[in-house]
Motif scaffolding. Structure first.
Motif, PDB file in Angstrom:
ATOM      1  N   ARG A 124       0.844  -1.191   0.000  1.00 31.71           N
ATOM      2  CA  ARG A 124       0.000   0.000   0.000  1.00 31.71           C
ATOM      3  C   ARG A 124       0.880   1.243   0.000  1.00 31.71           C
ATOM      4  N   GLN A 125       0.306   2.308  -0.514  1.00 32.69           N
ATOM      5  CA  GLN A 125       1.026   3.578  -0.552  1.00 32.69           C
ATOM      6  C   GLN A 125       0.073   4.703  -0.211  1.00 32.69           C
ATOM      7  N   ALA A 126       0.378   5.379   0.871  1.00 30.75           N
ATOM      8  CA  ALA A 126      -0.388   6.548   1.292  1.00 30.75           C
ATOM      9  C   ALA A 126       0.230   7.792   0.670  1.00 30.75           C
ATOM     10  N   PRO A 127      -0.531   8.862   0.534  1.00 27.90           N
ATOM     11  CA  PRO A 127      -0.009  10.087  -0.057  1.00 27.90           C
ATOM     12  C   PRO A 127       1.227  10.592   0.674  1.00 27.90           C
ATOM     13  N   GLY A 128       2.276  10.861  -0.069  1.00 28.23           N
ATOM     14  CA  GLY A 128       3.485  11.398   0.509  1.00 28.23           C
ATOM     15  C   GLY A 128       4.357  10.378   1.219  1.00 28.23           C
ATOM     16  N   LYS A 129       3.984   9.113   1.143  1.00 28.69           N
ATOM     17  CA  LYS A 129       4.759   8.078   1.828  1.00 28.69           C
ATOM     18  C   LYS A 129       5.252   7.032   0.831  1.00 28.69           C
ATOM     19  N   GLU A 130       6.245   6.263   1.250  1.00 26.39           N
ATOM     20  CA  GLU A 130       6.756   5.197   0.426  1.00 26.39           C
ATOM     21  C   GLU A 130       5.792   4.005   0.442  1.00 26.39           C
ATOM     22  N   ARG A 131       5.918   3.181  -0.592  1.00 28.23           N
ATOM     23  CA  ARG A 131       5.102   1.988  -0.646  1.00 28.23           C
ATOM     24  C   ARG A 131       5.500   1.053   0.490  1.00 28.23           C
ATOM     25  N   GLU A 132       4.501   0.460   1.124  1.00 29.07           N
ATOM     26  CA  GLU A 132       4.703  -0.339   2.326  1.00 29.07           C
ATOM     27  C   GLU A 132       4.175  -1.750   2.108  1.00 29.07           C
ATOM     28  N   PHE A 133       4.933  -2.737   2.550  1.00 28.32           N
ATOM     29  CA  PHE A 133       4.475  -4.117   2.494  1.00 28.32           C
ATOM     30  C   PHE A 133       3.335  -4.339   3.475  1.00 28.32           C
ATOM     31  N   VAL A 134       2.311  -5.054   3.015  1.00 32.18           N
ATOM     32  CA  VAL A 134       1.166  -5.359   3.863  1.00 32.18           C
ATOM     33  C   VAL A 134       1.157  -6.837   4.244  1.00 32.18           C
ATOM     34  N   ILE A 135       1.128  -7.695   3.238  1.00 30.19           N
ATOM     35  CA  ILE A 135       0.926  -9.115   3.504  1.00 30.19           C
ATOM     36  C   ILE A 135       1.223  -9.913   2.249  1.00 30.19           C
ATOM     37  N   SER A 136       1.589 -11.186   2.421  1.00 31.86           N
ATOM     38  CA  SER A 136       1.792 -12.040   1.260  1.00 31.86           C
ATOM     39  C   SER A 136       1.335 -13.468   1.573  1.00 31.86           C
ATOM     40  N   VAL A 137       1.120 -14.219   0.510  1.00 30.38           N
ATOM     41  CA  VAL A 137       0.711 -15.618   0.652  1.00 30.38           C
ATOM     42  C   VAL A 137       1.472 -16.458  -0.350  1.00 30.38           C
ATOM     43  N   SER A 138       1.875 -17.641   0.078  1.00 36.04           N
ATOM     44  CA  SER A 138       2.653 -18.540  -0.776  1.00 36.04           C
ATOM     45  C   SER A 138       1.776 -19.178  -1.844  1.00 36.04           C
TER      46      SER A 138
END
Length: 126
Positions: free
Chosen positions: A37-51
């Motif tokens: 996810r990426q909020a305004p003015g912020k870097e893209r952030e990892f949320v979750i992943s699945v194998s």
């Protein structure tokens, strides 16, 4: 792999949303899928992943206990269930796919992913 994220919208704090990531162009069970996810003015952030099999999940610290991920390989779709949403969860959410068959590195890095969807906006009001 083509990815299509959907399900975003406006929700009040404490509410829930479910995002979907539909894939096409490759056997879906061969790819690891992550959400960022990426909020305004912020870097893209990892949320979750699945194998690939759905047996292993990896969570970002900010969503542990609130977000879950699942996949239905028969439908070529991954689901991100978001509960107890907070205003700070407001962002554009992107799904991404890793198609490398022998990849054993971290799934929380953007560089782990080869394909990206277009993003879906999630807005949480206070």
């Amino acid at each position: 792999v083509q990815l299509q994220a959907s399900g975003g919208g406006l929700v009040q704090a404490g509410g829930s949303l479910r995002l979907s990531c539909a894939a096409s162009g490759r056997t879906f069970s061969t790819v690891t899928v992550g959400w960022f996810r990426q909020a305004p003015g912020k870097e893209r952030e990892f949320v979750i992943s699945v194998s690939r099999s759905g047996a292993t999940t990896n969570y970002g610290d900010s969503v542990k206990g609130r977000f879950t991920i699942s996949r239905d390989n028969a439908k070529n779709t991954v689901y991100l269930q978001m509960n107890s949403l907070k205003p700070e969860d407001t962002a554009v959410y992107y799904c991404a796919a890793n198609s490398r068959p022998y990849y054993s590195g971290s799934t929380s890095q953007e560089t782990a992913y080869d394909f990206w969807g277009q993003g879906t906006q999630v807005t949480v009001s206070s």
